[in-house]
Design a protein around this motif. Structure first.
Motif, PDB file in Angstrom:
ATOM      1  N   GLY A  72      -7.164   2.756 -15.243  1.00 23.91           N
ATOM      2  CA  GLY A  72      -8.121   3.549 -14.482  1.00 23.91           C
ATOM      3  C   GLY A  72      -7.924   5.044 -14.609  1.00 23.91           C
ATOM      4  N   PHE A  73      -6.738   5.465 -15.031  1.00 23.76           N
ATOM      5  CA  PHE A  73      -6.466   6.888 -15.231  1.00 23.76           C
ATOM      6  C   PHE A  73      -5.302   7.019 -16.203  1.00 23.76           C
ATOM      7  CE2 PHE A  73      -4.008   5.396 -11.645  1.00 23.76           C
ATOM      8  CZ  PHE A  73      -2.747   5.920 -11.857  1.00 23.76           C
ATOM      9  N   VAL A  74      -5.188   8.183 -16.816  1.00 23.75           N
ATOM     10  CA  VAL A  74      -4.132   8.415 -17.798  1.00 23.75           C
ATOM     11  C   VAL A  74      -2.785   8.539 -17.099  1.00 23.75           C
ATOM     12  CG1 VAL A  74      -3.242   9.999 -19.548  1.00 23.75           C
ATOM     13  CG2 VAL A  74      -5.692   9.518 -19.427  1.00 23.75           C
ATOM     14  N   GLY A  75      -1.817   7.812 -17.584  1.00 24.54           N
ATOM     15  CA  GLY A  75      -0.482   7.845 -17.006  1.00 24.54           C
ATOM     16  C   GLY A  75       0.326   6.663 -17.507  1.00 24.54           C
ATOM     17  N   ALA A  76       1.552   6.548 -17.030  1.00 26.71           N
ATOM     18  CA  ALA A  76       2.429   5.444 -17.414  1.00 26.71           C
ATOM     19  C   ALA A  76       3.340   5.121 -16.242  1.00 26.71           C
ATOM     20  CB  ALA A  76       3.253   5.810 -18.645  1.00 26.71           C
ATOM     21  N   LYS A  77       3.942   3.935 -16.285  1.00 29.88           N
ATOM     22  CA  LYS A  77       4.840   3.556 -15.197  1.00 29.88           C
ATOM     23  C   LYS A  77       5.913   2.601 -15.699  1.00 29.88           C
ATOM     24  CE  LYS A  77       1.700  -0.111 -13.619  1.00 29.88           C
ATOM     25  NZ  LYS A  77       0.877  -0.621 -12.497  1.00 29.88           N
ATOM     26  N   PHE A  78       7.038   2.615 -14.995  1.00 32.79           N
ATOM     27  CA  PHE A  78       8.154   1.713 -15.242  1.00 32.79           C
ATOM     28  C   PHE A  78       8.351   0.833 -14.016  1.00 32.79           C
ATOM     29  CE2 PHE A  78       9.177   5.277 -18.008  1.00 32.79           C
ATOM     30  CZ  PHE A  78       9.730   4.689 -19.136  1.00 32.79           C
ATOM     31  N   GLU A  79       8.643  -0.441 -14.237  1.00 34.42           N
ATOM     32  CA  GLU A  79       8.975  -1.348 -13.140  1.00 34.42           C
ATOM     33  C   GLU A  79      10.451  -1.152 -12.794  1.00 34.42           C
ATOM     34  OE1 GLU A  79       9.052  -4.043 -10.250  1.00 34.42           O
ATOM     35  OE2 GLU A  79      10.523  -4.147 -11.847  1.00 34.42           O
ATOM     36  N   VAL A  80      10.752  -0.795 -11.536  1.00 30.89           N
ATOM     37  CA  VAL A  80      12.133  -0.469 -11.157  1.00 30.89           C
ATOM     38  C   VAL A  80      12.561  -1.167  -9.868  1.00 30.89           C
ATOM     39  CG1 VAL A  80      12.195   1.755 -12.363  1.00 30.89           C
ATOM     40  CG2 VAL A  80      11.323   1.648 -10.012  1.00 30.89           C
ATOM     41  N   THR A  81      11.940  -2.295  -9.562  1.00 23.53           N
ATOM     42  CA  THR A  81      12.246  -3.000  -8.318  1.00 23.53           C
ATOM     43  C   THR A  81      13.717  -3.393  -8.215  1.00 23.53           C
ATOM     44  OG1 THR A  81       9.988  -3.873  -8.225  1.00 23.53           O
ATOM     45  CG2 THR A  81      11.651  -5.005  -6.899  1.00 23.53           C
ATOM     46  N   ALA A  82      14.320  -3.777  -9.337  1.00 16.87           N
ATOM     47  CA  ALA A  82      15.703  -4.266  -9.319  1.00 16.87           C
ATOM     48  C   ALA A  82      16.726  -3.156  -9.078  1.00 16.87           C
ATOM     49  CB  ALA A  82      16.017  -4.980 -10.630  1.00 16.87           C
ATOM     50  N   LEU A  83      16.306  -1.907  -9.184  1.00 15.73           N
ATOM     51  CA  LEU A  83      17.237  -0.795  -9.029  1.00 15.73           C
ATOM     52  C   LEU A  83      17.411  -0.417  -7.560  1.00 15.73           C
ATOM     53  CD1 LEU A  83      16.018   1.523 -11.936  1.00 15.73           C
ATOM     54  CD2 LEU A  83      17.753  -0.274 -11.999  1.00 15.73           C
ATOM     55  N   THR A  84      18.513   0.249  -7.270  1.00 15.03           N
ATOM     56  CA  THR A  84      18.755   0.724  -5.913  1.00 15.03           C
ATOM     57  C   THR A  84      17.974   2.015  -5.672  1.00 15.03           C
ATOM     58  OG1 THR A  84      20.647   2.101  -6.527  1.00 15.03           O
ATOM     59  CG2 THR A  84      21.094  -0.216  -6.007  1.00 15.03           C
ATOM     60  N   VAL A  85      17.891   2.421  -4.424  1.00 17.26           N
ATOM     61  CA  VAL A  85      17.216   3.678  -4.083  1.00 17.26           C
ATOM     62  C   VAL A  85      17.868   4.839  -4.822  1.00 17.26           C
ATOM     63  CG1 VAL A  85      16.737   5.311  -2.219  1.00 17.26           C
ATOM     64  CG2 VAL A  85      16.499   2.852  -1.814  1.00 17.26           C
ATOM     65  N   GLU A  86      19.195   4.855  -4.838  1.00 15.22           N
ATOM     66  CA  GLU A  86      19.925   5.937  -5.496  1.00 15.22           C
ATOM     67  C   GLU A  86      19.662   5.954  -7.003  1.00 15.22           C
ATOM     68  OE1 GLU A  86      21.535   5.007  -1.653  1.00 15.22           O
ATOM     69  OE2 GLU A  86      21.272   3.716  -3.421  1.00 15.22           O
ATOM     70  N   GLU A  87      19.557   4.782  -7.607  1.00 16.11           N
ATOM     71  CA  GLU A  87      19.309   4.710  -9.047  1.00 16.11           C
ATOM     72  C   GLU A  87      17.905   5.196  -9.391  1.00 16.11           C
ATOM     73  OE1 GLU A  87      22.310   1.097 -10.415  1.00 16.11           O
ATOM     74  OE2 GLU A  87      20.321   0.599  -9.640  1.00 16.11           O
ATOM     75  N   ARG A  88      16.933   4.879  -8.569  1.00 18.90           N
ATOM     76  CA  ARG A  88      15.566   5.376  -8.807  1.00 18.90           C
ATOM     77  C   ARG A  88      15.527   6.894  -8.708  1.00 18.90           C
ATOM     78  NH1 ARG A  88      13.798   1.307  -4.369  1.00 18.90           N
ATOM     79  NH2 ARG A  88      14.073  -0.665  -5.473  1.00 18.90           N
ATOM     80  N   LEU A  89      16.229   7.439  -7.736  1.00 23.02           N
ATOM     81  CA  LEU A  89      16.272   8.893  -7.571  1.00 23.02           C
ATOM     82  C   LEU A  89      16.976   9.558  -8.752  1.00 23.02           C
ATOM     83  CD1 LEU A  89      17.104   9.129  -3.758  1.00 23.02           C
ATOM     84  CD2 LEU A  89      14.954   9.794  -4.865  1.00 23.02           C
ATOM     85  N   LEU A  90      18.011   8.910  -9.277  1.00 21.23           N
ATOM     86  CA  LEU A  90      18.717   9.444 -10.437  1.00 21.23           C
ATOM     87  C   LEU A  90      17.786   9.521 -11.642  1.00 21.23           C
ATOM     88  CD1 LEU A  90      21.208  10.314 -12.059  1.00 21.23           C
ATOM     89  CD2 LEU A  90      21.767   7.883 -12.344  1.00 21.23           C
TER      90      LEU A  90
END
Length: 230
Positions: free
Chosen positions: A150-168
């Motif tokens: 629907g719009f230009v962009g990209a994403k990664f699935e990161v559910t398995a990571l911790t909050v700290e790892e996503r922030l890193l």
């Protein structure tokens, strides 16, 4: 070369491989890290490549890249029957030699489960900033990434990571490449677990696209993961 086999069959590894002197190049190191970040898993120093049959080209690409460290056995075609749906699925597999104990130590930490058995779970290595480069990100995107709809962009699935790892990861994208990413929820799984993604916006997508097309993997094998270049 692909050889058919049944999923239940075991794969026996020869002894002594861990004593072989194999030089792992920087590119191969980053490919290993990127694949482990997404779909790969290491046990007893052995990295398993196991992909759905529709990813045949990707498996063959990895088989070629892993030539210095993989076994000489052909890629195996495996069939599985789902115990509930009874549907048959096919996958392609191959293994590396038992050379990656150091990578296992970097990517996994031990824990004791409720039965008192020691298990291992994946974690982001402390040295991640050292190899958070275009090759690593490209392999990670091949497994866990997709373009937005629907719009230009990209994403990664990161559910398995911790909050700290996503922030890193968010911090690394910004500091190393000037790419701003958002950490967003992406619905609820059937088991009631909140799903998470890292999203690259349209503003920074050109920089991200340039980053993941420096090697031929995404343009040649996963072109559907790319928005057209403007």
């Amino acid at each position: 070369m692909i050889r058919k086999s049944k999923a239940k069959s075991s794969f026996k590894y020869q002894k002594g491989w861990k004593n072989l002197e194999v030089k792992i190049s920087k590119e191969l190191r980053d490919i290993i890290h990127g694949y482990v970040m997404s779909d790969g898993y290491i046990r007893n120093g052995i990295l398993t490549v196991d992909q759905a049959f529709k990813q045949k080209l990707f498996v063959e690409w990895l088989y070629f890249k892993f030539q210095p460290i993989r076994t000489q056995k052909a890629i195996q075609e495996c069939s599985r029957v789902h115990p509930q749906t009874q549907k048959t699925s096919r996958s392609l597999r191959f293994w590396t030699q038992a050379l990656l104990h150091g990578f296992h130590n970097m990517w996994y930490e031990p824990y004791v489960n409720s039965s008192g058995v020691t298990k291992f779970r994946k974690k982001l290595p402390k040295s991640l900033p050292c190899f958070f480069n275009s090759t690593f990100i490209t392999l990670w995107y091949a497994g866990d990434g997709t373009k937005t709809r629907g719009f230009v962009g990209a994403k990664f699935e990161v559910t398995a990571l911790t909050v700290e790892e996503r922030l890193l990861l968010k911090d690394l994208f910004l500091k190393k490449y000037g790419i701003s990413v958002q950490i967003l929820t992406a619905g609820i799984s059937k088991k009631g677990k909140v799903q998470w993604v890292l999203k690259i916006s349209a503003q920074d997508y050109p920089k991200f696209r340039s980053l993941i097309t420096q090697m031929d993997l995404i343009p040649k094998i996963f072109p559907y993961k790319l928005h057209k270049k403007v």
